[in-house]
Motif scaffolding. Structure first.
Motif, PDB file in Angstrom:
ATOM      1  N   THR A  65       0.822  -1.205   0.000  1.00  0.00           N
ATOM      2  CA  THR A  65       0.000   0.000   0.000  1.00  0.00           C
ATOM      3  C   THR A  65       0.858   1.259   0.000  1.00  0.00           C
ATOM      4  O   THR A  65       2.042   1.237   0.368  1.00  0.00           O
ATOM      5  CB  THR A  65      -0.914   0.049   1.236  1.00  0.00           C
ATOM      6  OG1 THR A  65      -0.103   0.200   2.415  1.00  0.00           O
ATOM      7  CG2 THR A  65      -1.758  -1.219   1.351  1.00  0.00           C
ATOM      8  N   GLU A  67       0.410   3.654   2.036  1.00  0.00           N
ATOM      9  CA  GLU A  67       0.689   3.966   3.435  1.00  0.00           C
ATOM     10  C   GLU A  67       1.960   3.248   3.917  1.00  0.00           C
ATOM     11  O   GLU A  67       2.813   3.845   4.580  1.00  0.00           O
ATOM     12  CB  GLU A  67      -0.501   3.569   4.311  1.00  0.00           C
ATOM     13  CG  GLU A  67      -1.744   4.440   4.127  1.00  0.00           C
ATOM     14  CD  GLU A  67      -2.485   4.148   2.816  1.00  0.00           C
ATOM     15  OE1 GLU A  67      -3.263   5.014   2.378  1.00  0.00           O
ATOM     16  OE2 GLU A  67      -2.283   3.042   2.234  1.00  0.00           O
ATOM     17  N   GLU A  68       2.101   1.975   3.561  1.00  0.00           N
ATOM     18  CA  GLU A  68       3.298   1.233   3.939  1.00  0.00           C
ATOM     19  C   GLU A  68       4.535   1.812   3.265  1.00  0.00           C
ATOM     20  O   GLU A  68       5.605   1.914   3.865  1.00  0.00           O
ATOM     21  CB  GLU A  68       3.149  -0.236   3.541  1.00  0.00           C
ATOM     22  CG  GLU A  68       2.131  -1.020   4.349  1.00  0.00           C
ATOM     23  CD  GLU A  68       2.004  -2.440   3.809  1.00  0.00           C
ATOM     24  OE1 GLU A  68       3.035  -3.144   3.749  1.00  0.00           O
ATOM     25  OE2 GLU A  68       0.885  -2.830   3.432  1.00  0.00           O
ATOM     26  N   THR A  70       5.025   4.869   2.281  1.00  0.00           N
ATOM     27  CA  THR A  70       5.366   6.157   2.877  1.00  0.00           C
ATOM     28  C   THR A  70       6.041   5.969   4.231  1.00  0.00           C
ATOM     29  O   THR A  70       6.974   6.699   4.580  1.00  0.00           O
ATOM     30  CB  THR A  70       4.104   7.016   3.027  1.00  0.00           C
ATOM     31  OG1 THR A  70       3.489   7.180   1.739  1.00  0.00           O
ATOM     32  CG2 THR A  70       4.427   8.384   3.599  1.00  0.00           C
ATOM     33  N   ALA A  71       5.607   4.958   4.966  1.00  0.00           N
ATOM     34  CA  ALA A  71       6.184   4.702   6.283  1.00  0.00           C
ATOM     35  C   ALA A  71       7.568   4.076   6.209  1.00  0.00           C
ATOM     36  O   ALA A  71       8.393   4.266   7.105  1.00  0.00           O
ATOM     37  CB  ALA A  71       5.248   3.796   7.090  1.00  0.00           C
ATOM     38  N   GLU A 184      -2.192  11.870  -3.947  1.00  0.00           N
ATOM     39  CA  GLU A 184      -2.567  11.250  -2.669  1.00  0.00           C
ATOM     40  C   GLU A 184      -2.811   9.749  -2.815  1.00  0.00           C
ATOM     41  O   GLU A 184      -2.455   8.951  -1.942  1.00  0.00           O
ATOM     42  CB  GLU A 184      -3.822  11.926  -2.121  1.00  0.00           C
ATOM     43  CG  GLU A 184      -4.295  11.353  -0.791  1.00  0.00           C
ATOM     44  CD  GLU A 184      -5.534  12.058  -0.277  1.00  0.00           C
ATOM     45  OE1 GLU A 184      -6.244  11.478   0.580  1.00  0.00           O
ATOM     46  OE2 GLU A 184      -5.808  13.191  -0.720  1.00  0.00           O
TER      47      GLU A 184
END
Length: 285
Positions: A65, A67-68, A70-71, A184
């Motif tokens: 994802t 989100e992953e 970006t982290a 985004e």
């Protein structure tokens, strides 16, 4: 020589098994920098409905994802063109039928490398990054690459794009609202190494950023260019087409009017996908 290809992830092996069991022609989708395999989801559904089995294997260590990603941007660092090409070649080697291959941006370069290895039944390279022998270097391409190439240390880093950088490089041909939504939804950090490899390919006879354009087993190839692409302008795609025309296989070129580098993920994706599908259907049953 590139580093050994990483082991194929279990999820990709499951997709390969599904493709082999289906008896249908596989279509392998290869994404470029700053995107993940999910960027092909709508394309995969379209090709599945047309009777193909889609696979979007991803680059080595791709997170699932945004989100992953970006982290943990560090997972992207130091991925090279040769390493990723070997990874996709290993995936294709597990398929019982030679697949069609579709790639965008650096995925388009990888698709041409794979075709040059004789591994593709038909290939579509969309706004493809340049390989050795492709000489034009338009100002907009330099500006698009500057967030990475502007700092030599980025060769060993993963580099994200700010919204403003993404707007110029990817989303210049869509509305402000859509550009922000695309950034985004899809944008992730990307390894710097491939951009440095492409930038120096014409000065390095041992570069990994090269495609065998003469191999008679290359198969049919379509090069797609977005008319308003800043990252891979018309001049780069046209020069790649000129070199690929030396191949005895069918080699075609099409330009999609009014489209930028986001043409595979933005609201006009279907026009590009149907162009690719129509080409593949002419050569692969």
């Amino acid at each position: 020589m590139s580093d050994p290809a990483p082991l194929i992830p279990a999820a990709t092996l499951a997709d390969i098994e599904r493709a082999n069991a289906s008896g249908r022609t596989p279509v392998v989708f290869i994404h470029g920098l700053w995107l993940l395999p999910a960027s092909w989801d709508r394309w995969a559904a379209l090709f599945d409905a047309a009777g193909y089995t889609p696979l979007s294997p991803g680059w080595p260590d791709d997170p699932d994802t945004v989100e992953e990603a970006t982290a943990h941007p560090e997972v992207f660092a130091n991925k090279t063109v040769g390493q990723v090409a070997d990874h996709y070649s290993a995936v294709i080697a597990h398929l019982r039928r030679r697949p069609a291959v579709i790639g965008h941006s650096f995925g388009g370069l990888l698709a041409q490398i794979i075709a040059g290895r004789g591994l593709s039944a038909a290939t579509v390279a969309i706004d493809a990054a340049p390989f050795r022998g492709v000489l034009p270097l338009p100002i907009s391409a330099l500006r698009s690459s500057l967030p990475v190439l502007g700092n030599p240390a980025n060769r060993h880093r993963a580099v994200p794009l700010t919204y403003e950088q993404f707007r110029y490089a990817f989303a210049n041909a869509v509305s402000e609202e859509e550009a922000r939504q695309l950034h985004e939804t899809y944008a992730v950090p990307a390894p710097g190494a491939p951009l440095f490899q492409a930038a120096t390919a014409n000065f390095n006879p041992w570069t990994e950023a090269k495609a065998d354009t003469d191999n008679p087993d290359r198969g049919p190839l379509l090069i797609v260019s977005g008319e308003r692409d800043h990252t891979v302008p018309h001049a780069i795609s046209a020069a790649a087409y000129k070199r690929q025309q030396r191949n005895p296989g069918p080699t075609e070129f099409t330009e999609i009017p009014g489209r930028g580098h986001s043409l595979t993920i933005d609201s006009g994706w279907r026009e590009v996908a149907e162009t690719a599908l129509a080409f593949i259907e002419r050569f692969v049953k």
